[in-house]
Design a protein around this motif. Structure first.
Motif, short mmCIF file in Angstrom:
data_model
loop_
_atom_site.label_atom_id
_atom_site.label_comp_id
_atom_site.label_asym_id
_atom_site.label_seq_id
_atom_site.Cartn_x
_atom_site.Cartn_y
_atom_site.Cartn_z
N GLN A 132 31.34 62.20 5.37
CA GLN A 132 30.64 63.28 4.83
C GLN A 132 29.17 63.19 5.17
O GLN A 132 28.65 64.07 5.73
CB GLN A 132 30.75 63.73 3.24
N PHE A 133 28.55 61.85 4.86
CA PHE A 133 27.47 61.45 5.11
C PHE A 133 26.89 61.41 6.28
O PHE A 133 26.03 61.91 6.90
CB PHE A 133 27.07 60.08 4.20
N PHE A 134 27.80 60.78 7.21
CA PHE A 134 27.44 60.39 8.67
C PHE A 134 27.77 61.25 9.59
O PHE A 134 27.23 61.56 10.63
CB PHE A 134 27.87 58.85 8.73
N GLY A 135 29.25 61.72 9.47
CA GLY A 135 29.89 62.67 10.43
C GLY A 135 29.69 62.37 11.79
O GLY A 135 29.85 61.22 12.18
N ASP A 136 29.19 63.34 12.58
CA ASP A 136 29.25 62.89 13.96
C ASP A 136 27.91 61.70 14.29
O ASP A 136 27.94 61.32 15.28
CB ASP A 136 28.57 64.06 14.91
N GLU A 137 27.11 61.58 13.27
CA GLU A 137 26.17 60.62 13.41
C GLU A 137 26.77 59.18 14.16
O GLU A 137 25.88 58.50 14.74
CB GLU A 137 25.19 60.32 12.19
N ILE A 138 27.75 58.88 13.34
CA ILE A 138 28.46 57.64 13.71
C ILE A 138 28.81 57.63 15.18
O ILE A 138 28.55 56.78 16.09
CB ILE A 138 29.74 57.44 13.11
N MET A 139 29.06 58.59 15.86
CA MET A 139 29.54 58.77 17.13
C MET A 139 28.17 58.62 18.11
O MET A 139 28.11 58.03 19.07
CB MET A 139 30.20 59.96 17.64
N ALA A 141 25.55 57.18 17.26
CA ALA A 141 25.00 55.77 16.91
C ALA A 141 25.61 55.03 17.95
O ALA A 141 25.14 54.20 18.65
CB ALA A 141 25.03 55.35 15.68
N MET A 142 27.23 55.31 18.09
CA MET A 142 27.76 54.49 19.12
C MET A 142 27.39 54.69 20.55
O MET A 142 27.12 53.87 21.22
CB MET A 142 29.43 54.74 18.92
N GLU A 143 26.93 56.01 20.74
CA GLU A 143 26.85 56.39 22.22
C GLU A 143 25.35 55.96 22.66
O GLU A 143 24.87 55.62 23.60
CB GLU A 143 26.98 57.73 22.38
N PHE A 149 27.32 46.32 24.08
CA PHE A 149 27.56 46.35 22.60
C PHE A 149 28.77 47.33 22.48
O PHE A 149 29.47 47.04 21.35
CB PHE A 149 26.13 46.52 21.87
N ARG A 150 28.56 48.62 22.97
CA ARG A 150 29.57 49.63 22.70
C ARG A 150 30.78 49.04 22.91
O ARG A 150 31.82 49.54 22.19
CB ARG A 150 28.98 50.75 23.60
N GLU A 151 31.13 48.45 24.05
CA GLU A 151 32.39 47.98 24.47
C GLU A 151 33.15 47.07 23.73
O GLU A 151 34.09 47.14 23.23
CB GLU A 151 32.60 47.57 26.05
N VAL A 152 32.12 46.06 23.12
CA VAL A 152 32.76 45.04 22.35
C VAL A 152 33.38 45.83 20.86
O VAL A 152 34.32 45.25 20.22
CB VAL A 152 32.23 43.99 22.11
N ILE A 153 32.47 46.54 20.50
CA ILE A 153 32.71 47.32 19.18
C ILE A 153 33.85 48.04 19.22
O ILE A 153 34.76 48.34 18.65
CB ILE A 153 31.37 48.14 18.51
N PHE A 154 34.04 48.69 20.44
CA PHE A 154 35.29 49.48 20.68
C PHE A 154 36.46 48.81 20.57
O PHE A 154 37.62 49.06 19.91
CB PHE A 154 35.05 50.62 21.93
N GLY A 186 24.61 45.55 14.05
CA GLY A 186 23.23 45.64 13.53
C GLY A 186 22.71 46.79 13.89
O GLY A 186 21.91 47.57 13.12
N MET A 187 22.56 47.13 15.21
CA MET A 187 22.18 48.53 15.74
C MET A 187 22.77 49.53 15.17
O MET A 187 21.96 50.55 15.01
CB MET A 187 22.14 48.30 17.15
N LEU A 188 24.07 49.65 14.98
CA LEU A 188 24.82 50.64 14.42
C LEU A 188 24.39 50.93 13.04
O LEU A 188 23.96 52.17 12.78
CB LEU A 188 26.03 50.41 14.58
N GLN A 189 24.18 49.89 12.22
CA GLN A 189 23.69 50.11 11.00
C GLN A 189 22.42 50.66 10.89
O GLN A 189 21.85 51.44 10.15
CB GLN A 189 23.50 48.68 10.19
N LYS A 190 21.44 50.21 11.61
CA LYS A 190 20.19 50.43 11.65
C LYS A 190 19.90 52.11 12.04
O LYS A 190 19.08 52.67 11.54
CB LYS A 190 19.16 49.58 12.87
N HIS A 191 20.75 52.39 12.97
CA HIS A 191 20.73 53.96 13.45
C HIS A 191 21.16 54.73 12.30
O HIS A 191 20.62 55.57 11.80
CB HIS A 191 21.52 54.18 14.55
N LEU A 192 22.12 54.16 11.44
CA LEU A 192 22.59 55.01 10.32
C LEU A 192 21.56 54.97 9.19
O LEU A 192 21.82 55.82 8.52
CB LEU A 192 24.15 54.49 9.97
N TRP A 193 20.92 53.74 9.03
CA TRP A 193 20.06 53.55 8.00
C TRP A 193 19.05 54.70 8.32
O TRP A 193 18.82 55.23 7.23
CB TRP A 193 19.61 52.05 7.95
#
Lengths: 206, 76
Positions: A132-139, A141-143, A149-154, A186-193
């Motif tokens: 609910q909070f982040f919805g599409d934002e997670i995607m 952030a990944m993109e 970094f994207r490939e290892v997280i995936f 870390g970057m993913l978190q920062k984006h969501l933050w």
């Protein structure tokens, strides 16, 4: 049975065996292709090209080994070949080291000088809340992450590959897998933050 | 294990790559420290969301048919 019939029979058998082995991994490959290309048409082409390549080299695949990792490796190499051919590389590998140290919770605590529970109470941070909070934002952030970094997280978070498998697929040391995961997350978190602050999900510090 | 050690071991734990000797001590700290537990839950759910998002994608059936036709040696 003629010689041609026999040869066609062997070919069909090989195609059937191949299809039976790869079919269950095609969606995962497509997801991986999407995470690399960020484009549906390109991802479809990449999957097709990679699977056809895998079929051509199927005789080199060792039965009983990790076929999913083998397919991922072929797809990544195919992507890289195309990527290197294309001179327009918007992505850079230069990263700020502070990204790797960013912690959503630590930052919440530091900025608020209060308990992080005041902001995103762990007890109530359920799966639905995240969505609910982040919805599409997670995607998004990944993109926004550089490919490395994207490939290892995936591979790790979505596909559940072990560090050793990721290292083999990408042909890098395990230590590099670990550090790329830490930096990417870390970057993913920062984006969501940032997003959470902008939306008032997390209060800004006074 | 203290908070900073717990943070260092958070990803290996989530990735099931933590050293067995550290696992018990990590879990024990999570049980005692609400901040570290909150951090763990955040990452746990973030990963869950990522899985849901990216596992949702399916190779379109038309692409699949075309691909297997080509594998079988037929025209696309």
């Amino acid at each position: 049975m003629g010689k041609n019939d026999k040869s066609a029979g062997v070919k069909n058998q090989k195609a059937d065996q191949f299809q039976a082995l790869v079919a269950e991994h095609l969606d995962a490959l497509y997801g991986f292709a999407l995470s690399l290309t960020r484009n549906k048409a390109k991802a479809e082409d990449l999957v097709q090209e990679s699977v056809l390549k895998a079929f051509r080299f199927f005789h080199q695949f060792e039965r009983g080994t990790h076929i999913k990792a083998w397919l991922f490796k072929i797809l990544k190499n195919t992507f890289l070949t195309d990527w290197r051919r294309d001179k327009r590389h918007p992505e850079s590998l230069s990263m700020d080291d502070e990204e790797s140290n960013f912690s959503f919770y630590v930052e919440a605590f530091r900025q608020s000088k209060a308990s992080p529970q005041d902001y995103l109470p762990p007890e109530s941070l359920h799966e639905q809340d995240m969505e609910q909070f982040f919805g599409d934002e997670i995607m998004k952030a990944m993109e926004s992450l550089p490919m490395e970094f994207r490939e290892v997280i995936f591979m790790c978070d979505v596909q559940g590959f072990a560090y050793a498998d990721i290292a083999k697929i990408l042909n890098i040391p395990i230590g590099t897998v670990r550090s790329r995961l830490a930096r990417g997350r870390g970057m993913l978190q920062k984006h969501l933050w940032q997003y959470a602050q902008d939306r008032g999900i997390l209060k800004r510090s006074a | 294990m203290d908070c900073s050690q717990t943070h260092r071991n958070l990803y290996p734990y989530l990735d099931r790559q933590i050293e067995p000797a550290k696992k018990k001590s990590f879990e024990s700290h999570l049980g005692e420290c609400p901040d570290c537990y909150g951090c763990y839950r955040f990452h746990f759910h973030l990963r869950d969301c990522l899985k849901k998002i990216y596992r949702h994608f399916e190779l379109p059936p038309s692409v699949l048919r075309c691909l297997f036709k080509r594998v079988a040696g037929g025209p696309p």
